[in-house]
Design a protein around this motif. Structure first.
Motif, short mmCIF file in Angstrom:
data_model
loop_
_atom_site.label_atom_id
_atom_site.label_comp_id
_atom_site.label_asym_id
_atom_site.label_seq_id
_atom_site.Cartn_x
_atom_site.Cartn_y
_atom_site.Cartn_z
N LEU A 42 7.69 -14.77 22.33
CA LEU A 42 8.29 -13.84 21.44
C LEU A 42 7.41 -13.82 20.16
O LEU A 42 6.95 -13.02 19.48
CB LEU A 42 9.61 -13.99 21.21
N ALA A 43 7.35 -15.12 19.55
CA ALA A 43 6.67 -15.37 18.21
C ALA A 43 5.20 -14.80 18.51
O ALA A 43 4.37 -14.51 17.42
CB ALA A 43 6.56 -16.77 17.81
N GLU A 44 4.41 -15.25 19.61
CA GLU A 44 3.16 -14.85 19.44
C GLU A 44 3.07 -13.21 19.45
O GLU A 44 2.21 -12.60 18.93
CB GLU A 44 2.48 -15.22 20.97
N TYR A 45 3.75 -12.50 20.19
CA TYR A 45 3.95 -11.10 20.06
C TYR A 45 4.05 -10.60 18.52
O TYR A 45 3.25 -9.69 18.01
CB TYR A 45 5.06 -10.33 20.89
N ILE A 46 4.99 -11.14 17.81
CA ILE A 46 4.99 -10.91 16.31
C ILE A 46 3.82 -11.12 15.62
O ILE A 46 3.52 -10.19 14.84
CB ILE A 46 6.19 -11.64 15.83
N LYS A 47 3.25 -12.15 15.69
CA LYS A 47 1.76 -12.68 15.13
C LYS A 47 0.74 -11.90 15.53
O LYS A 47 0.09 -11.12 14.38
CB LYS A 47 1.75 -14.04 15.78
N VAL A 48 0.60 -11.50 16.79
CA VAL A 48 -0.54 -10.82 17.37
C VAL A 48 -0.41 -9.14 16.60
O VAL A 48 -1.44 -8.50 16.28
CB VAL A 48 -0.78 -10.81 18.57
N ARG A 74 16.12 -19.42 11.98
CA ARG A 74 15.47 -20.62 11.07
C ARG A 74 14.07 -20.28 10.99
O ARG A 74 13.52 -20.62 9.98
CB ARG A 74 15.75 -21.84 11.99
N LYS A 75 13.41 -20.06 12.25
CA LYS A 75 11.96 -19.64 12.26
C LYS A 75 11.58 -18.63 11.14
O LYS A 75 10.41 -18.69 10.26
CB LYS A 75 11.13 -19.47 13.53
N TYR A 76 12.37 -17.58 11.29
CA TYR A 76 12.03 -16.56 10.16
C TYR A 76 12.90 -16.47 8.84
O TYR A 76 12.45 -15.36 8.21
CB TYR A 76 11.97 -15.13 11.29
N GLY A 77 13.78 -17.14 8.84
CA GLY A 77 14.87 -16.98 7.62
C GLY A 77 15.46 -15.46 7.63
O GLY A 77 15.48 -15.16 6.30
N ILE A 78 16.11 -15.13 8.71
CA ILE A 78 16.20 -13.94 8.82
C ILE A 78 18.03 -14.11 9.05
O ILE A 78 18.25 -14.87 9.74
CB ILE A 78 15.72 -12.78 9.73
N PRO A 79 18.79 -12.65 8.78
CA PRO A 79 20.20 -13.02 9.10
C PRO A 79 20.51 -12.47 10.34
O PRO A 79 19.75 -11.78 11.14
CB PRO A 79 20.77 -12.04 8.00
N PHE A 80 21.60 -12.73 10.95
CA PHE A 80 22.23 -12.22 12.14
C PHE A 80 23.57 -11.74 11.92
O PHE A 80 24.42 -11.98 11.32
CB PHE A 80 22.67 -13.65 12.98
N ALA A 81 23.67 -10.53 12.72
CA ALA A 81 24.69 -9.61 12.97
C ALA A 81 25.19 -9.31 14.15
O ALA A 81 24.72 -9.40 14.86
CB ALA A 81 24.31 -8.22 12.15
N LEU A 82 26.68 -9.46 14.00
CA LEU A 82 27.56 -9.31 15.41
C LEU A 82 28.86 -8.54 14.95
O LEU A 82 29.27 -8.52 13.81
CB LEU A 82 27.82 -10.65 15.91
#
Length: 212
Positions: A42-48, A74-82
């Motif tokens: 997933l991270a590779e897709y975001i990076k590329v 943790r990796k991207y420092g982003i919030p989580f919503a539910l």
């Protein structure tokens, strides 16, 4: 225009979705990536694609849909919503995760609650939230009217529907949610489900055996 990227993760063959538009902002929906290789994919897709993750949102909180939330927060420092009603399901995952082989599951903190009538905004894109309980008590779906699609989670599948034999599930409620919330969308809307391939509202209205 918004693009939908699908990843199939974990032994449950769960569909994780990345939605991004021409601004490069991306949201992550139902991250089921558990092991390092899945997170890296997933991270590779975001990076590329030079994307900027801005938030994680979930349709619901069953184990196969939340395995990657903590790592990506943790990796991207982003919030989580539910949705608030699915908070108990999320907290229950740690009690049974090891039974399914996910001994390293990490429970994520919920940063905000979402509900029907609200919108998810990123870049130039807006998703409206509809409430579709039945598979899970706080299950929601995300509708993009401009792109003619809905991220439906585990409500409606191609020729099938979500399970209702899990805690918080109710068969009659799920059927009502599909009829009143999903089947009222235009027939040419694509349904991106939590498992299996996409379908359309029109195809399911005509062919789904649960609605004949």
């Amino acid at each position: 225009m918004v693009q939908v990227k699908t990843f199939v993760f974990n032994p449950f063959s769960e569909n994780t979705y990345l939605l991004h538009d021409e601004t490069g902002e991306v949201i992550i929906i139902d991250p089921g990536c558990y092991d390092r290789s899945e997170v890296d994919e997933l991270a590779e897709y975001i990076k590329v694609n030079a994307l900027k993750p801005v938030q994680i949102v979930n349709t619901h909180a069953h184990i196969d849909h939340v395995l990657g939330v903590a790592a990506l927060k943790r990796k991207y420092g982003i919030p989580f919503a539910l949705h608030k009603l699915d908070e108990p399901l999320l907290k229950a995952v740690r009690t049974y995760a090891s039974n399914y082989g996910f001994s390293a599951f990490e429970e994520p903190e919920i940063d905000r609650f979402i509900g029907e009538g609200q919108t998810i905004e990123f870049g130039n894109t807006s998703l409206r939230i509809i409430f579709v309980p039945g598979h899970a008590p706080g299950h929601v779906a995300f509708v993009n009217d401009a792109g003619k699609f809905v991220i439906g989670g585990d409500t409606l599948f191609r020729m099938s529907i979500g399970r209702t034999d899990l805690p918080g599930g109710d068969h009659a409620t799920l059927l009502h949610s599909i009829r009143e919330q999903l089947f009222t969308l235009p027939e040419d809307f694509t349904v991106y489900a939590g498992h299996m391939e996409p379908t359309t509202i029109g195809f399911e209205k005509r062919n789904n055996p649960f609605f004949r």
